[in-house]
Design a protein around this motif. Sequence first.
Motif, PDB file in Angstrom:
ATOM      1  N   ALA A 182       0.800  -1.225   0.000  1.00 13.07           N
ATOM      2  CA  ALA A 182       0.000   0.000   0.000  1.00 13.07           C
ATOM      3  C   ALA A 182       0.826   1.266   0.000  1.00 13.07           C
ATOM      4  N   GLY A 183       2.134   1.185   0.300  1.00  9.60           N
ATOM      5  CA  GLY A 183       2.941   2.391   0.384  1.00  9.60           C
ATOM      6  C   GLY A 183       2.862   2.999   1.772  1.00  9.60           C
ATOM      7  N   SER A 184       3.360   4.211   1.900  1.00  5.56           N
ATOM      8  CA  SER A 184       3.433   4.849   3.215  1.00  5.56           C
ATOM      9  C   SER A 184       2.426   5.971   3.405  1.00  5.56           C
ATOM     10  N   GLY A 185       1.540   6.189   2.434  1.00  7.10           N
ATOM     11  CA  GLY A 185       0.559   7.264   2.553  1.00  7.10           C
ATOM     12  C   GLY A 185      -0.695   6.847   3.309  1.00  7.10           C
ATOM     13  N   LYS A 186      -1.687   7.714   3.296  1.00  6.00           N
ATOM     14  CA  LYS A 186      -2.949   7.459   4.003  1.00  6.00           C
ATOM     15  C   LYS A 186      -3.896   6.592   3.178  1.00  6.00           C
ATOM     16  N   PHE A 187      -3.622   6.453   1.911  1.00  5.82           N
ATOM     17  CA  PHE A 187      -4.478   5.655   1.047  1.00  5.82           C
ATOM     18  C   PHE A 187      -3.616   4.662   0.258  1.00  5.82           C
ATOM     19  N   CYS A 188      -4.201   3.531  -0.071  1.00  3.80           N
ATOM     20  CA  CYS A 188      -3.495   2.478  -0.794  1.00  3.80           C
ATOM     21  C   CYS A 188      -3.072   2.968  -2.173  1.00  3.80           C
ATOM     22  N   MET A 195      -5.888   3.869   4.603  1.00  3.12           N
ATOM     23  CA  MET A 195      -4.907   3.119   5.383  1.00  3.12           C
ATOM     24  C   MET A 195      -4.777   3.686   6.788  1.00  3.12           C
ATOM     25  N   GLU A 196      -5.766   4.484   7.214  1.00  4.41           N
ATOM     26  CA  GLU A 196      -5.735   5.033   8.566  1.00  4.41           C
ATOM     27  C   GLU A 196      -5.849   3.896   9.582  1.00  4.41           C
ATOM     28  N   LEU A 197      -5.215   4.050  10.726  1.00  5.11           N
ATOM     29  CA  LEU A 197      -5.242   3.028  11.765  1.00  5.11           C
ATOM     30  C   LEU A 197      -6.597   3.017  12.469  1.00  5.11           C
ATOM     31  N   LYS A 198      -6.974   1.844  12.957  1.00  5.15           N
ATOM     32  CA  LYS A 198      -8.206   1.722  13.744  1.00  5.15           C
ATOM     33  C   LYS A 198      -8.000   2.350  15.111  1.00  5.15           C
ATOM     34  N   VAL A 199      -9.007   3.111  15.549  1.00  8.39           N
ATOM     35  CA  VAL A 199      -8.962   3.694  16.893  1.00  8.39           C
ATOM     36  C   VAL A 199      -9.881   2.880  17.797  1.00  8.39           C
TER      37      VAL A 199
END
Length: 254
Positions: A182-188, A195-199
């Motif tokens: 997915a890379g290192s950004g917020k979206f794939c 690709m934000e983390l679950k809270v």
Amino acid sequence: MMQAFTRNYEDNSTEAGYQFTFYCDHCRDGFKSSFIESTTYKKGQGLRTLTEGASVLGGLLGGALGQLTNASERAGSLLGQNFEDRSPAWQKEHEAAFGTAQNEAQPHFHRCNGCSSYVCDACYNEDEGLCIGCAPRQEVYVAKARADAMKRNIDAAGQDATVWQGNIESKTTVCPVCGKPAGSGKFCNNCGASMELKVCPNCGAKNALTVKFCNNCGANLTQPAAVPSGTCPSCGTANPPGTRFCGNCGAPLA
């Protein structure tokens, strides 16, 4: 029989001449002797030249000169065979050249009185009469010891040095939707999924998208989060308990 002042040498001789390389027993650097031309080879070269010239003249004039040419050719062939087999004359020259090469090389080497090695000028401690393997030069050994101590100090300081500051968070590198990097950004990078983390709704810790339970408190992350009482289902505005209609959009809160 050839006997060298050191056994650590290489014979570079050919049928054309003689040359030898003598090596330091410590650093393996070599000294190559001057090339000595073989007189037997030089005579053979002259004879071959004469044979070729006589062959050309014999072809033009014929007769007795042609017969002389044939005799010269036979002599040249025999001499060439001697070169291939290393004739006694060549062997004698070889031994003499080896002695000359040793006399040239030996002043560049020193015999260690401790280990009997033959070493070059750079590897000989002239103050002690020993090679630097048996008796390192004091100033060189001190410099090396200081350098080694400096490296140890740097390594020790590096163990305690803080070279990075920040929050260490887990990062999803494989998209949970398409399964590709997915890379290192917020979206794939491949499908555009978030690709934000679950809270965690229980403790607020951030978790990778693929985990089912919070890695901080163990809460189940697959169940939908409970909506606080008074939250408007239409606009999400929080209203005081007991309120029947949203104060922001007027939607019923039943």
